[in-house]
Design a protein around this motif. Structure first.
Motif, PDB file in Angstrom:
ATOM      1  N   SER A 220       0.851  -1.211   0.000  1.00 49.52           N
ATOM      2  CA  SER A 220       0.000   0.000   0.000  1.00 49.52           C
ATOM      3  C   SER A 220       0.862   1.227   0.000  1.00 49.52           C
ATOM      4  O   SER A 220       0.620   2.205  -0.668  1.00 49.52           O
ATOM      5  CB  SER A 220      -0.904  -0.021   1.215  1.00 49.52           C
ATOM      6  OG  SER A 220      -1.832  -1.089   1.139  1.00 49.52           O
ATOM      7  N   ARG A 221       1.796   1.219   0.885  1.00 47.89           N
ATOM      8  CA  ARG A 221       2.761   2.342   0.965  1.00 47.89           C
ATOM      9  C   ARG A 221       3.399   2.640  -0.379  1.00 47.89           C
ATOM     10  O   ARG A 221       3.519   3.791  -0.794  1.00 47.89           O
ATOM     11  CB  ARG A 221       3.862   2.027   1.998  1.00 47.89           C
ATOM     12  CG  ARG A 221       4.742   3.242   2.304  1.00 47.89           C
ATOM     13  CD  ARG A 221       5.546   3.055   3.575  1.00 47.89           C
ATOM     14  NE  ARG A 221       6.451   1.932   3.454  1.00 47.89           N
ATOM     15  CZ  ARG A 221       6.383   0.837   4.175  1.00 47.89           C
ATOM     16  NH1 ARG A 221       5.430   0.706   5.082  1.00 47.89           N
ATOM     17  NH2 ARG A 221       7.237  -0.146   4.011  1.00 47.89           N
TER      18      ARG A 221
ATOM     19  N   TRP B 218       0.858   4.160  -2.865  1.00 52.21           N
ATOM     20  CA  TRP B 218       0.560   5.583  -2.642  1.00 52.21           C
ATOM     21  C   TRP B 218       1.683   6.467  -3.155  1.00 52.21           C
ATOM     22  O   TRP B 218       1.437   7.542  -3.720  1.00 52.21           O
ATOM     23  CB  TRP B 218       0.314   5.836  -1.151  1.00 52.21           C
ATOM     24  CG  TRP B 218      -1.063   5.497  -0.705  1.00 52.21           C
ATOM     25  CD1 TRP B 218      -1.451   4.467   0.094  1.00 52.21           C
ATOM     26  CD2 TRP B 218      -2.279   6.185  -1.059  1.00 52.21           C
ATOM     27  NE1 TRP B 218      -2.822   4.464   0.256  1.00 52.21           N
ATOM     28  CE2 TRP B 218      -3.346   5.518  -0.427  1.00 52.21           C
ATOM     29  CE3 TRP B 218      -2.546   7.304  -1.840  1.00 52.21           C
ATOM     30  CZ2 TRP B 218      -4.667   5.927  -0.561  1.00 52.21           C
ATOM     31  CZ3 TRP B 218      -3.871   7.723  -1.982  1.00 52.21           C
ATOM     32  CH2 TRP B 218      -4.906   7.037  -1.337  1.00 52.21           C
TER      33      TRP B 218
END
Length: 228
Positions: free
Chosen positions: A68-69, A72
């Protein structure tokens, strides 16, 4: 592992509902102690199948958190590329409308350079994200004076018995522990253009630089990139 305290809450709710509906019966006298013993196991026993506890596997959680990091950050770089492109087009349109002459011919040059630079910046992270989504390869590696968060220079043996020298500008704690304790490191998505190092179940990663060790050439290692 932290105790799964929430199973006590579930047991209390189920027991209360049963007592309100059925009252105290012979089944209750047997079922409550058995249920409480099972609850103790669910709360305190460490290694239980994920389908028993309903929890995600730890390795899956950390992979999702890392992905996810990275997603983003990639989205932010993509937005920067499109924003720069839109501003460049807007500046060109304004130059055509309000000025004319030579200015509309000059405005696209810096705008194009900025867009191309940002596109290359995004492409680099996209390739790293692809590596992190690929398979992991364990290789033997060694380094001296390995400390978390500090530069590391060492040697590794890639698949095919290729000995290489690598450099990390800053080693994440889990990578440093693997190098110092187990003399190994994990490569993400290898073979790839980038040397992406981490752990399959780890939360961080680092992008290093490498040089192939050859007898007829001097082994040089460019300056590395910082750990992510």
């Amino acid at each position: 592992m932290k105790p799964r305290w929430y199973f006590f809450a579930w047991f209390a709710v189920v027991a209360a509902v049963h007592l309100l509906v059925e009252g105290w019966t012979d089944t209750t006298a047997i079922g409550l102690p058995v249920g409480f013993a099972a609850t103790l196991a669910l709360v305190f026993v460490r290694r239980l199948p994920w389908w028993v506890t309903g929890e995600e596997r730890p390795s899956r959680r950390v992979r999702l958190r890392r992905r996810s990091r990275v997603r983003w950050r990639l989205a932010a770089r993509t937005a920067a590329v499109w924003t720069a492109a839109a501003l460049a087009v807007g500046a060109e349109a304004a130059a055509i409308v309000f000025d004319g002459g030579w200015l509309p011919l000059l405005v696209p040059v810096p705008g194009l350079l900025v867009v191309l630079g940002l596109a290359g910046w995004r492409s680099e992270l996209a390739e790293i994200a692809q590596c992190l989504n690929g398979r992991w390869t364990e290789v033997a590696a060694a380094a001296f004076d390995v400390r978390p968060g500090e530069p590391v220079d060492g040697w590794a043996v890639l698949p095919g018995a290729h000995r290489i020298k690598f450099h990390l500008a800053a080693a994440p704690a889990d990578v440093a522990a693997e190098l110092a304790g187990r003399r190994r490191m994990w490569l993400a998505g290898w073979p790839s253009e980038h040397l992406v190092i981490g752990l399959p179940d780890g939360d961080g990663y680092a992008v290093g630089e490498l040089g192939v060790h050859r007898r007829d050439r001097k082994n040089t290692v460019p300056a590395g990139r910082a750990a992510r």
